[in-house]
Design an enzyme around this catalytic site. Structure first.
Site, PDB file in Angstrom:
ATOM      1  N   LYS A  95       2.518 -23.122 -19.912  1.00 23.83           N
ATOM      2  CA  LYS A  95       2.292 -21.781 -19.364  1.00 23.83           C
ATOM      3  C   LYS A  95       0.866 -21.617 -18.844  1.00 23.83           C
ATOM      4  O   LYS A  95       0.202 -20.612 -19.080  1.00 23.83           O
ATOM      5  CB  LYS A  95       2.626 -20.705 -20.394  1.00 23.83           C
ATOM      6  N   ARG A  96       0.414 -22.603 -18.103  1.00 25.10           N
ATOM      7  CA  ARG A  96      -0.952 -22.588 -17.591  1.00 25.10           C
ATOM      8  C   ARG A  96      -1.109 -21.559 -16.477  1.00 25.10           C
ATOM      9  O   ARG A  96      -0.182 -21.312 -15.700  1.00 25.10           O
ATOM     10  CB  ARG A  96      -1.336 -23.960 -17.058  1.00 25.10           C
TER      11      ARG A  96
END
Length: 271
Positions: A95-96
Site C-alpha cells: 500500500k505504498r
C-alpha cells in the site's frame, strides 16, 4: 509472462479465485515454532505447500515482516514461491504512496528485491506517485479503491461532483492509468453494493477483494457482485481464517482444509 497473463492462466488451470494472504503473527504460531529464528519462513513455507493448489495468488503483507525485522525471511519466501510455484502470482501488499523519487525506490523494493508480480499502492498522491510502478508493464499495480475497513468511508465515500470518491478512483485507473493493461483495484467484500458498482465501471479489470473470513464478508454476495461476465476477475483474499485455523502441529493441514472449503464456496457461486 505479465502479471495479468499469469493471473488469467492460474484462474483457468487451477479453477480458483482464492488469494491467500501471508500475515505472520508470532503470537498465533504453533508452540513448536515459537522461538525458532526462522519460524516465519518455516510457517509460511508449510502454509504455501499445503495450499498452493487452491490459490490464484499469495499476498504477503510487508508490515508483518518488517515489524519483526524479518524482511530477509520475506525475501526467502518470495524466492521459494518463484522457484516452486512460478505459475502463482506474488502480490506484495505494501500500500505504498509517496512522491515520484521515493516511489521509484519502493517500486525497486517490490519488483527487484522481492521479485513480486504485483504490488498494492495508495492513489491519494496522484499519478506521479504511481507512475514508477506503471513503467514496468509486466508487473501488476493494484490500486486502493473501496477498502474493506469501516473507516474507509471517511474519505472514499465523500461526494465529489455527484459521485463518491472511490468511483472517481475506479474510473481514473480504468480510463487513464491502465494504458498497459496492468492495473487492478482493491475493493472490499464487506461492501458488496460498492463492489458491484466498481465492477460495472471497470469492466473486466481484476479486483483484489479482501474482507471474507475473519472480516465477515459474505462469499455469495462477493462473487455475485465481483465476477466478470465469464466468471473470473477476482482475487478473493483470506488470511487469518486460513493461516490460523489451528495452532498446533497440524496447522498446515487445517489451513489446507479451510482453503479448500473457501475455494469451493467461491466456485459454487460462480457455477
Amino acid at each position: 509472462m505479465t502479471f495479468i497473463e499469469k493471473l488469467s492462466a492460474v484462474w483457468q488451470s487451477q479453477k480458483t479465485q482464492l488469494c491467500i494472504g501471508l500475515d505472520p503473527d508470532l503470537a498465533k504460531f504453533p508452540a513448536h515454532l515459537k522461538g525458532k529464528p526462522d519460524a516465519i519462513l518455516t510457517f509460511c513455507k508449510e502454509i504455501i505447500d499445503a495450499t498452493a493448489d487452491t490459490a490464484c495468488a499469495f499476498k504477503p503483507q510487508i508490515a508483518y515482516f518488517a515489524a519483526l525485522r524479518a524482511e530477509d525471511q520475506l525475501e526467502a519466501i518470495c524466492s521459494y514461491l518463484r522457484e516452486r510455484y512460478p505459475h502463482i502470482p506474488i502480490v506484495l501488499d505494501a500500500k505504498r504512496g509517496d512522491i515520484g523519487a521515493t516511489a521509484e525506490q519502493y517500486a525497486r523494493e517490490a519488483f527487484e528485491r522481492y521479485g513480486a508480480d504485483a504490488v498494492t499502492v495508495n492513489p491519494y498522491m496522484g499519478f506521479d506517485s504511481v507512475q514508477p510502478y506503471l513503467e514496468r508493464p509486466d508487473r501488476g499495480v493494484i490500486v486502493l479503491c473501496r477498502t474493506s475497513n469501516a473507516g474507509g468511508s471517511d474519505l472514499q465515500f465523500l461526494n465529489v461532483d455527484g459521485k463518491p470518491l472511490y468511483q472517481h478512483v475506479a474510473q481514473l485507473v480504468a480510463d487513464k492509468w491502465n494504458t498497459n493493461g496492468q492495473c487492478a483495484l482493491v475493493v472490499g467484500a464487506t461492501f458488496p453494493n460498492e463492489l458491484a458498482q466498481v465492477r460495472a465501471l471497470v469492466g473486466d479489470m481484476p479486483l483484489l477483494i479482501p474482507g471474507i473470513g475473519a472480516q465477515g464478508g459474505d462469499i455469495k454476495a462477493t462473487v455475485e457482485a465481483g465476477r466478470t461476465a465469464n466468471g473470473t476477475g477476482m482475487m478473493i483474499n483470506s488470511s487469518r481464517a486460513i493461516l490460523y485455523a489451528k495452532a498446533d502441529e497440524t496447522f498446515a493441514q487445517a489451513a489446507r482444509q479451510v482453503a479448500l472449503e473457501t475455494r469451493d464456496a467461491i466456485n459454487r457461486y460462480i457455477a
